[in-house]
Design an enzyme around this catalytic site. Sequence first.
Site, PDB file in Angstrom:
ATOM      1  CE  LYS A 146      -4.045  -5.850  -7.351  1.00  0.00           C
ATOM      2  NZ  LYS A 146      -3.848  -4.929  -5.681  1.00  0.00           N
ATOM      3  CB  SER A 193      -7.303  -3.810  -4.507  1.00  0.00           C
ATOM      4  OG  SER A 193      -5.751  -4.488  -3.671  1.00  0.00           O
ATOM      5  CB  SER A 195      -6.955  -8.085  -3.973  1.00  0.00           C
ATOM      6  OG  SER A 195      -7.130  -6.926  -4.584  1.00  0.00           O
TER       7      SER A 195
END
Length: 483
Positions: A121, A118, A311
């Site tokens: 992101k 993640s 997230s």
Amino acid sequence: MRRTRTTALAVVALLNVFTLAAGLAVAHMLPPRLARLHIPVAAARPVVNATPVLAPAGAHGPDEQATASPTASGLAAMLGAALPPAATGAGVGIEVADAGTGQVLYSANAGTPATPASTTKVVTAVAALAALGPDARFTTTVRQVGDTVVLVGGGDPTLAVNEYPSSDYPRPATLAQLAAGTARALKARGSHSVRLGYDTALFSGPDLAQGWTDSDVYTGNVTSIVALEADQGRLTKGGALEDSDDAVNFRPRATDPVAATVAAFAALLARDGITVTGTPEETAPPASAPVLASVSSPPLVAMAGQMLQESNNVIAENLARHVAIALGMPATFSGAAGADVAMLRRLGITAPISLMDGSGLSPRDAIAPETLIRVLSLAASTPRLRGAVTGLPVAGFSGTLSAGNSAFGGIGGIAGGTARGVVRAKTGNLATVASLAGLVYDRSGDLLLFAIMAPQVPGADQLQQAAEALDAAAAGLATCGCS
């Protein structure tokens, strides 16, 4: 009247004194460096020097060269102790840079692409802010085509069925607002019965990205990425969409979020006195079709912050598709992933990156630690992109760096709480992957950028141990005089 006025002024004065005292009390409870998490633009410069400095024993391959300075030696020793291979596995990639000078202070395997999870992101946040601007909003509309009203998806990932009772995030647009506006417009035209259509043409391609599995939906990690969905497809026990902002407590998602959203809208129309006849059908309204009602999302910078804090995979994938649309690329997984990378290249970031999605959920994504450092550096030094760093979780206080919210949530309690309030970072984890990238103030008060990626955690049962090792490394950066 004079006595009443005097009494009122006295009460206001006392309230101000109590508020100031409470604020001072809270301030004394927090780490002294917490206030430094305000990042002046002038304090950050783009990282340009990627010369590696002293990797710990075993961290670099036989062909890598490393140089040392006294501060680099101490940094290497700290990171080597915090990141034992027994916890993290082999091939850990690390880069640490001084945000003020742009100098790389430490590098090990930093140019080698690894599964980012993640931390991807952060890339999507920067790409979206660069392509669309922090104030961009996404609009869901209802258009009229004859006796049919068409619900047109605008790719708003925060669209909800009803207002949430409470939320730490900006209030989302709701289907309830949209249905009420539609009902008013129809009644003004003398209409109380309509057919219902829906349009999801803004996005296209497969519902799941390469590397995703059906279990990602069943376990609540994500739902099919479509231009029209409410509550991000979360379900109640009864199978209806969930009116809740509790994104940390994962629930199963709808396998057909469009159908669930359209059904919720039809029910809301009925509640507002509009009868829906027949079965809803996919309908493409002409551009000239009149708009009966519309609702718009919070600004993009707020959605990016929610994505980084939680997230949130659904928000990430929607933002990446909007980047693709802005760049004239297909609003598909491959188009969105390609648009994220293309935006980085336009911004002058040429370090290694290859993506299958915009969220990092795919194990086939690959980003080098040095790439994340350059993305963070650019965001910290560019006003338009600053939401990508100000939206990051804060150690011990928010998002996936707060207790109980992820494998990394214990960071606030490490080493006597030295990281609490002074580390701001994006977490990432898959079955055998742990990563952490962000910003930290060191003991000298200098702002550092760091990216730590462990792509070969020995086993899924050791993921917690690996996350704690990365937390310890970030906490170590907070206590060192590194730059």
